[in-house]
Design a protein around this motif. Structure first.
Motif, PDB file in Angstrom:
ATOM      1  N   LEU A   1       0.832  -1.135  -0.174  1.00  0.00           N
ATOM      2  CA  LEU A   1      -0.112   0.139   0.011  1.00  0.00           C
ATOM      3  C   LEU A   1       0.973   1.549   0.010  1.00  0.00           C
ATOM      4  O   LEU A   1       1.688   1.226   1.004  1.00  0.00           O
ATOM      5  CB  LEU A   1      -0.625  -0.622   1.849  1.00  0.00           C
ATOM      6  N   VAL A   2       0.523   1.977  -1.078  1.00  0.00           N
ATOM      7  CA  VAL A   2       1.544   3.451  -0.834  1.00  0.00           C
ATOM      8  C   VAL A   2       0.680   4.548  -1.109  1.00  0.00           C
ATOM      9  O   VAL A   2      -0.225   4.218  -2.070  1.00  0.00           O
ATOM     10  CB  VAL A   2       2.792   2.984  -2.414  1.00  0.00           C
ATOM     11  N   SER A   3       0.932   6.126  -0.763  1.00  0.00           N
ATOM     12  CA  SER A   3       0.631   6.865  -1.353  1.00  0.00           C
ATOM     13  C   SER A   3       1.483   7.877  -1.749  1.00  0.00           C
ATOM     14  O   SER A   3       2.792   7.296  -1.671  1.00  0.00           O
ATOM     15  CB  SER A   3      -0.490   7.404  -0.577  1.00  0.00           C
ATOM     16  N   PRO A   4       1.122   8.757  -2.681  1.00  0.00           N
ATOM     17  CA  PRO A   4       2.351   9.724  -3.307  1.00  0.00           C
ATOM     18  C   PRO A   4       3.025  10.242  -1.403  1.00  0.00           C
ATOM     19  O   PRO A   4       4.741  10.512  -2.415  1.00  0.00           O
ATOM     20  CB  PRO A   4       1.429  10.983  -3.728  1.00  0.00           C
ATOM     21  N   GLU A   5       2.678  10.353  -0.277  1.00  0.00           N
ATOM     22  CA  GLU A   5       3.367  10.534   0.747  1.00  0.00           C
ATOM     23  C   GLU A   5       4.527   9.562   1.275  1.00  0.00           C
ATOM     24  O   GLU A   5       5.815  10.005   1.669  1.00  0.00           O
ATOM     25  CB  GLU A   5       2.531  11.446   1.682  1.00  0.00           C
ATOM     26  N   ARG A   6       4.088   8.202   0.640  1.00  0.00           N
ATOM     27  CA  ARG A   6       5.030   7.118   1.428  1.00  0.00           C
ATOM     28  C   ARG A   6       4.333   5.891   1.379  1.00  0.00           C
ATOM     29  O   ARG A   6       3.459   5.558   0.620  1.00  0.00           O
ATOM     30  CB  ARG A   6       4.726   7.045   3.033  1.00  0.00           C
ATOM     31  N   ARG A   7       5.584   5.356   2.191  1.00  0.00           N
ATOM     32  CA  ARG A   7       4.926   3.863   2.024  1.00  0.00           C
ATOM     33  C   ARG A   7       3.800   2.766   2.899  1.00  0.00           C
ATOM     34  O   ARG A   7       4.760   3.091   4.282  1.00  0.00           O
ATOM     35  CB  ARG A   7       5.757   2.653   1.380  1.00  0.00           C
ATOM     36  N   LEU A   8       3.114   2.549   2.986  1.00  0.00           N
ATOM     37  CA  LEU A   8       2.401   2.802   4.484  1.00  0.00           C
ATOM     38  C   LEU A   8       2.322   1.238   4.634  1.00  0.00           C
ATOM     39  O   LEU A   8       2.427   0.702   5.881  1.00  0.00           O
ATOM     40  CB  LEU A   8       0.655   3.109   4.223  1.00  0.00           C
ATOM     41  N   ALA A   9       2.799   0.073   3.790  1.00  0.00           N
ATOM     42  CA  ALA A   9       2.520  -1.328   4.470  1.00  0.00           C
ATOM     43  C   ALA A   9       2.923  -2.476   3.021  1.00  0.00           C
ATOM     44  O   ALA A   9       3.244  -1.670   2.259  1.00  0.00           O
ATOM     45  CB  ALA A   9       0.978  -2.194   4.333  1.00  0.00           C
ATOM     46  N   SER A  10       3.748  -3.101   3.513  1.00  0.00           N
ATOM     47  CA  SER A  10       3.957  -4.424   2.580  1.00  0.00           C
ATOM     48  C   SER A  10       4.800  -5.377   2.963  1.00  0.00           C
ATOM     49  O   SER A  10       5.113  -5.171   4.267  1.00  0.00           O
ATOM     50  CB  SER A  10       5.599  -3.741   2.080  1.00  0.00           C
ATOM     51  N   VAL A  11       3.199  -6.498   2.896  1.00  0.00           N
ATOM     52  CA  VAL A  11       3.109  -7.575   3.881  1.00  0.00           C
ATOM     53  C   VAL A  11       3.017  -8.710   3.249  1.00  0.00           C
ATOM     54  O   VAL A  11       2.618  -8.486   1.858  1.00  0.00           O
ATOM     55  CB  VAL A  11       2.129  -7.472   5.559  1.00  0.00           C
ATOM     56  N   ALA A  12       3.293 -10.056   4.021  1.00  0.00           N
ATOM     57  CA  ALA A  12       2.665 -11.104   3.160  1.00  0.00           C
ATOM     58  C   ALA A  12       1.758 -11.024   3.826  1.00  0.00           C
ATOM     59  O   ALA A  12       0.613 -11.730   5.129  1.00  0.00           O
ATOM     60  CB  ALA A  12       3.260 -12.390   3.758  1.00  0.00           C
ATOM     61  N   ALA A  13       0.320 -11.111   3.445  1.00  0.00           N
ATOM     62  CA  ALA A  13      -1.559 -10.818   3.304  1.00  0.00           C
ATOM     63  C   ALA A  13      -2.489 -12.542   3.200  1.00  0.00           C
ATOM     64  O   ALA A  13      -2.023 -12.890   1.732  1.00  0.00           O
ATOM     65  CB  ALA A  13      -1.840 -10.096   2.476  1.00  0.00           C
ATOM     66  N   SER A  14      -2.948 -12.695   3.804  1.00  0.00           N
ATOM     67  CA  SER A  14      -3.811 -14.254   3.215  1.00  0.00           C
ATOM     68  C   SER A  14      -4.544 -13.646   2.877  1.00  0.00           C
ATOM     69  O   SER A  14      -5.744 -14.143   2.118  1.00  0.00           O
ATOM     70  CB  SER A  14      -4.051 -14.619   4.569  1.00  0.00           C
ATOM     71  N   GLU A  15      -5.680 -12.546   2.928  1.00  0.00           N
ATOM     72  CA  GLU A  15      -6.850 -12.018   3.329  1.00  0.00           C
ATOM     73  C   GLU A  15      -6.451 -10.143   3.021  1.00  0.00           C
ATOM     74  O   GLU A  15      -5.653  -9.443   3.669  1.00  0.00           O
ATOM     75  CB  GLU A  15      -8.016 -12.580   3.688  1.00  0.00           C
ATOM     76  N   VAL A  16      -7.263  -9.606   1.985  1.00  0.00           N
ATOM     77  CA  VAL A  16      -6.978  -8.340   1.314  1.00  0.00           C
ATOM     78  C   VAL A  16      -8.612  -7.432   1.451  1.00  0.00           C
ATOM     79  O   VAL A  16      -9.372  -7.904   0.102  1.00  0.00           O
ATOM     80  CB  VAL A  16      -6.292  -7.518   0.565  1.00  0.00           C
ATOM     81  N   ARG A  17      -9.205  -7.214   2.143  1.00  0.00           N
ATOM     82  CA  ARG A  17     -10.691  -6.109   2.033  1.00  0.00           C
ATOM     83  C   ARG A  17     -10.197  -5.091   0.816  1.00  0.00           C
ATOM     84  O   ARG A  17     -10.059  -4.565   2.246  1.00  0.00           O
ATOM     85  CB  ARG A  17     -12.060  -6.225   2.811  1.00  0.00           C
ATOM     86  N   LEU A  18     -11.164  -4.693   0.212  1.00  0.00           N
ATOM     87  CA  LEU A  18     -10.726  -3.251  -0.595  1.00  0.00           C
ATOM     88  C   LEU A  18     -12.664  -2.914  -1.013  1.00  0.00           C
ATOM     89  O   LEU A  18     -12.697  -3.574  -0.989  1.00  0.00           O
ATOM     90  CB  LEU A  18     -10.289  -4.438  -2.105  1.00  0.00           C
ATOM     91  N   PRO A  19     -12.163  -1.462  -0.620  1.00  0.00           N
ATOM     92  CA  PRO A  19     -13.368  -0.821  -0.463  1.00  0.00           C
ATOM     93  C   PRO A  19     -13.622  -0.518  -2.256  1.00  0.00           C
ATOM     94  O   PRO A  19     -12.917   1.229  -3.072  1.00  0.00           O
ATOM     95  CB  PRO A  19     -13.112   0.676   0.163  1.00  0.00           C
TER      96      PRO A  19
END
Length: 132
Positions: free
Chosen positions: A9-27
């Motif tokens: 997960l990145v935004s113009p300002e920064r990287r918020l997360a970088s993980v090994a995930a089993s599930e991602v819920r997206l809006p």
């Protein structure tokens, strides 16, 4: 099939997360989507909302104001217009985001007025969802 997939997960300002995930819920703009390892490839537009990531470390929530997500069987990459951790989304920050969305909705050209009103409604719902 693997039990996890890479999530970034990145935004113009920064990287918020970088993980090994089993599930991602997206809006998603056209509806919410849950991505899991082995998911069919898709690119979706995001609406303002809460993005939830389940990993070995637990469940993490992030607020996004929009953006795009690319989903494949091995990874989910989110490019957020603006992204915050759940802890960073305070009532004051949400009020600023609402004021900005209202300003955009009020100034919107008639051809995009419905989309601007929807964005404002989604921003209001974001606050309600997390009890702000």
């Amino acid at each position: 099939m693997a039990d996890t997939m890479q999530f970034d997960l990145v935004s113009p300002e920064r990287r918020l997360a970088s993980v090994a995930a089993s599930e991602v819920r997206l809006p998603g703009v056209e509806g919410d989507l849950t991505a899991m390892p082995g998911h069919a490839p898709v690119i979706l537009s995001l609406r303002p909302g809460i993005l939830t990531v389940v990993s070995a470390a637990g469940t993490a929530e992030y607020a996004v104001t929009g953006g795009f997500a690319e989903v494949s069987g091995e990874k989910v990459t989110v490019l957020a217009e603006r992204g915050l951790t759940r802890a960073e989304l305070t009532a004051a920050v949400h009020a600023e985001m609402l004021a900005e969305a209202k300003k955009v909705a009020d100034a919107a050209h008639p051809s995009v007025a419905d989309a601007a009103a929807k964005m404002l409604a989604d921003m209001e719902a974001l606050g309600s969802h997390i009890n702000l």
